[in-house]
Design a protein around this motif. Structure first.
Motif, PDB file in Angstrom:
ATOM      1  N   GLY A  91       0.790  -1.228   0.000  1.00 33.55           N
ATOM      2  CA  GLY A  91       0.000   0.000   0.000  1.00 33.55           C
ATOM      3  C   GLY A  91       0.823   1.279   0.000  1.00 33.55           C
ATOM      4  O   GLY A  91       0.277   2.371   0.141  1.00 33.55           O
ATOM      5  N   VAL A  92       2.142   1.173  -0.184  1.00 31.53           N
ATOM      6  CA  VAL A  92       3.019   2.347  -0.146  1.00 31.53           C
ATOM      7  C   VAL A  92       3.283   2.823  -1.573  1.00 31.53           C
ATOM      8  O   VAL A  92       3.745   2.072  -2.418  1.00 31.53           O
ATOM      9  CB  VAL A  92       4.355   2.021   0.566  1.00 31.53           C
ATOM     10  N   ALA A  93       2.969   4.109  -1.822  1.00 32.72           N
ATOM     11  CA  ALA A  93       3.199   4.689  -3.141  1.00 32.72           C
ATOM     12  C   ALA A  93       4.590   5.306  -3.248  1.00 32.72           C
ATOM     13  O   ALA A  93       5.220   5.244  -4.311  1.00 32.72           O
ATOM     14  CB  ALA A  93       2.145   5.748  -3.445  1.00 32.72           C
ATOM     15  N   SER A  94       5.059   5.904  -2.160  1.00 37.41           N
ATOM     16  CA  SER A  94       6.388   6.528  -2.154  1.00 37.41           C
ATOM     17  C   SER A  94       6.819   6.745  -0.710  1.00 37.41           C
ATOM     18  O   SER A  94       6.005   6.647   0.218  1.00 37.41           O
ATOM     19  CB  SER A  94       6.381   7.861  -2.902  1.00 37.41           C
ATOM     20  N   GLN A  95       8.092   7.043  -0.566  1.00 34.08           N
ATOM     21  CA  GLN A  95       8.631   7.343   0.760  1.00 34.08           C
ATOM     22  C   GLN A  95       9.539   8.564   0.661  1.00 34.08           C
ATOM     23  O   GLN A  95      10.309   8.686  -0.301  1.00 34.08           O
ATOM     24  CB  GLN A  95       9.432   6.160   1.313  1.00 34.08           C
ATOM     25  N   GLU A  96       9.441   9.415   1.619  1.00 34.07           N
ATOM     26  CA  GLU A  96      10.365  10.538   1.746  1.00 34.07           C
ATOM     27  C   GLU A  96      11.445  10.061   2.709  1.00 34.07           C
ATOM     28  O   GLU A  96      11.155   9.757   3.868  1.00 34.07           O
ATOM     29  CB  GLU A  96       9.645  11.773   2.301  1.00 34.07           C
ATOM     30  N   ILE A  97      12.668   9.948   2.228  1.00 36.27           N
ATOM     31  CA  ILE A  97      13.773   9.455   3.046  1.00 36.27           C
ATOM     32  C   ILE A  97      14.902  10.471   2.985  1.00 36.27           C
ATOM     33  O   ILE A  97      15.372  10.825   1.896  1.00 36.27           O
ATOM     34  CB  ILE A  97      14.287   8.084   2.557  1.00 36.27           C
ATOM     35  N   THR A  98      15.306  10.939   4.149  1.00 36.41           N
ATOM     36  CA  THR A  98      16.410  11.885   4.242  1.00 36.41           C
ATOM     37  C   THR A  98      17.481  11.290   5.136  1.00 36.41           C
ATOM     38  O   THR A  98      17.223  11.010   6.308  1.00 36.41           O
ATOM     39  CB  THR A  98      15.931  13.232   4.828  1.00 36.41           C
ATOM     40  N   VAL A  99      18.656  11.085   4.578  1.00 38.30           N
ATOM     41  CA  VAL A  99      19.792  10.584   5.349  1.00 38.30           C
ATOM     42  C   VAL A  99      20.562  11.807   5.849  1.00 38.30           C
ATOM     43  O   VAL A  99      21.017  12.629   5.060  1.00 38.30           O
ATOM     44  CB  VAL A  99      20.696   9.669   4.501  1.00 38.30           C
ATOM     45  N   THR A 100      20.664  11.928   7.170  1.00 34.85           N
ATOM     46  CA  THR A 100      21.320  13.094   7.761  1.00 34.85           C
ATOM     47  C   THR A 100      22.738  12.801   8.236  1.00 34.85           C
ATOM     48  O   THR A 100      23.509  13.733   8.469  1.00 34.85           O
ATOM     49  CB  THR A 100      20.500  13.629   8.946  1.00 34.85           C
ATOM     50  N   ASP A 101      23.077  11.537   8.406  1.00 29.44           N
ATOM     51  CA  ASP A 101      24.413  11.160   8.838  1.00 29.44           C
ATOM     52  C   ASP A 101      24.763   9.833   8.188  1.00 29.44           C
ATOM     53  O   ASP A 101      23.951   8.901   8.210  1.00 29.44           O
ATOM     54  CB  ASP A 101      24.476  11.029  10.366  1.00 29.44           C
ATOM     55  N   SER A 102      25.941   9.756   7.595  1.00 27.38           N
ATOM     56  CA  SER A 102      26.361   8.525   6.940  1.00 27.38           C
ATOM     57  C   SER A 102      27.858   8.352   7.135  1.00 27.38           C
ATOM     58  O   SER A 102      28.631   9.291   6.914  1.00 27.38           O
ATOM     59  CB  SER A 102      26.038   8.584   5.442  1.00 27.38           C
ATOM     60  N   ARG A 103      28.234   7.159   7.576  1.00 26.05           N
ATOM     61  CA  ARG A 103      29.649   6.821   7.761  1.00 26.05           C
ATOM     62  C   ARG A 103      29.929   5.528   7.019  1.00 26.05           C
ATOM     63  O   ARG A 103      29.244   4.533   7.217  1.00 26.05           O
ATOM     64  CB  ARG A 103      29.986   6.613   9.237  1.00 26.05           C
ATOM     65  N   THR A 104      30.955   5.559   6.196  1.00 23.17           N
ATOM     66  CA  THR A 104      31.356   4.384   5.428  1.00 23.17           C
ATOM     67  C   THR A 104      32.727   3.936   5.908  1.00 23.17           C
ATOM     68  O   THR A 104      33.656   4.736   5.953  1.00 23.17           O
ATOM     69  CB  THR A 104      31.403   4.709   3.924  1.00 23.17           C
ATOM     70  N   THR A 105      32.821   2.651   6.249  1.00 22.16           N
ATOM     71  CA  THR A 105      34.079   2.075   6.702  1.00 22.16           C
ATOM     72  C   THR A 105      34.423   0.887   5.815  1.00 22.16           C
ATOM     73  O   THR A 105      33.646  -0.067   5.726  1.00 22.16           O
ATOM     74  CB  THR A 105      33.975   1.605   8.174  1.00 22.16           C
TER      75      THR A 105
END
Length: 168
Positions: A91-105
C-alpha cells in the motif's frame, strides 16, 4: 633427519608470521572502494524512495545467508525476508527518506560497512502521508561475483519513550 625438517619448518613459520599483512589497502584504494559502494547505496535509497520493493531488494545478497534485523527480530535468507516484508509495502506509493548522517568504513577489499541515520515518512496509494520518524541503518556490503550487495542489514527506530518531550 626429523629434527632438521622440524627446525626448517619452525624457521619458515616464524618467518611467515613476521611478515606484514598482504591485504592492507592504501588510503587511495579505501577511498575508491568507499566511493563505489556509496554510489550504489545512493541507488538503494532511490529504490526505496520510489517504494519499488523489487528494485530495493535487488541490492541485497540473494542468499540463504542474508540476515536482516528489524524491530527486535532477525530474519535469515533472501526468500524469508522478501516474503515477510513484501506485503507491508503493497500500500506504499512513495517514501520521503532523508539521510542526515552517513559513515562508510572499508573493512576489507570486499567488505564495507555503512552506518546511517535519518528520517522518513511514507505516502500510501490513497495519497495520505504518515508521520515522519527517525531511523538508524547499518548495512554490511560484500563484493560477490563482481557486484556489491548487502549481506547483513539492521534497521532501528527510537523507542516511543526516547522521543517524548522532556520536562524543563
Amino acid at each position: 633427519m626429523r629434527r632438521l625438517i622440524l627446525a626448517a619448518l619452525a624457521v619458515a613459520l616464524v618467518a611467515t608470521s613476521c611478515q606484514p599483512a598482504a591485504s592492507e589497502l592504501s588510503e587511495a584504494e579505501r577511498t575508491a572502494i568507499a566511493e563505489t559502494v556509496n554510489a550504489i547505496n545512493a541507488g538503494f535509497w532511490d529504490a526505496w524512495r520510489a517504494a519499488d520493493f523489487d528494485r530495493g531488494m535487488s541490492y541485497y545478497d540473494n542468499s540463504p545467508d542474508l540476515a536482516f534485523a528489524f524491530e527486535g527480530a532477525v530474519d535469515y535468507g533472501y526468500a524469508e525476508i522478501e516474503a515477510k516484508y513484501l506485503p507491508g509495502m503493497a500500500g506504499v506509493a512513495s517514501q520521503e527518506i532523508t539521510v542526515t548522517d552517513s559513515r562508510t568504513t572499508v573493512l576489507a577489499p570486499d567488505v564495507v560497512c555503512i552506518m546511517e541515520a535519518g528520517s522518513s515518512s511514507a505516502t500510501d496509494t490513497a495519497g495520505v502521508t504518515g508521520p515522519e520518524g527517525s531511523f538508524a541503518v547499518t548495512s554490511i556490503w560484500v563484493l560477490r561475483d563482481g557486484e556489491w550487495k548487502i549481506h547483513i542489514g539492521h534497521e532501528s527506530f527510537p523507542s516511543p519513550e526516547s522521543i517524548q518531550p522532556r520536562s524543563p
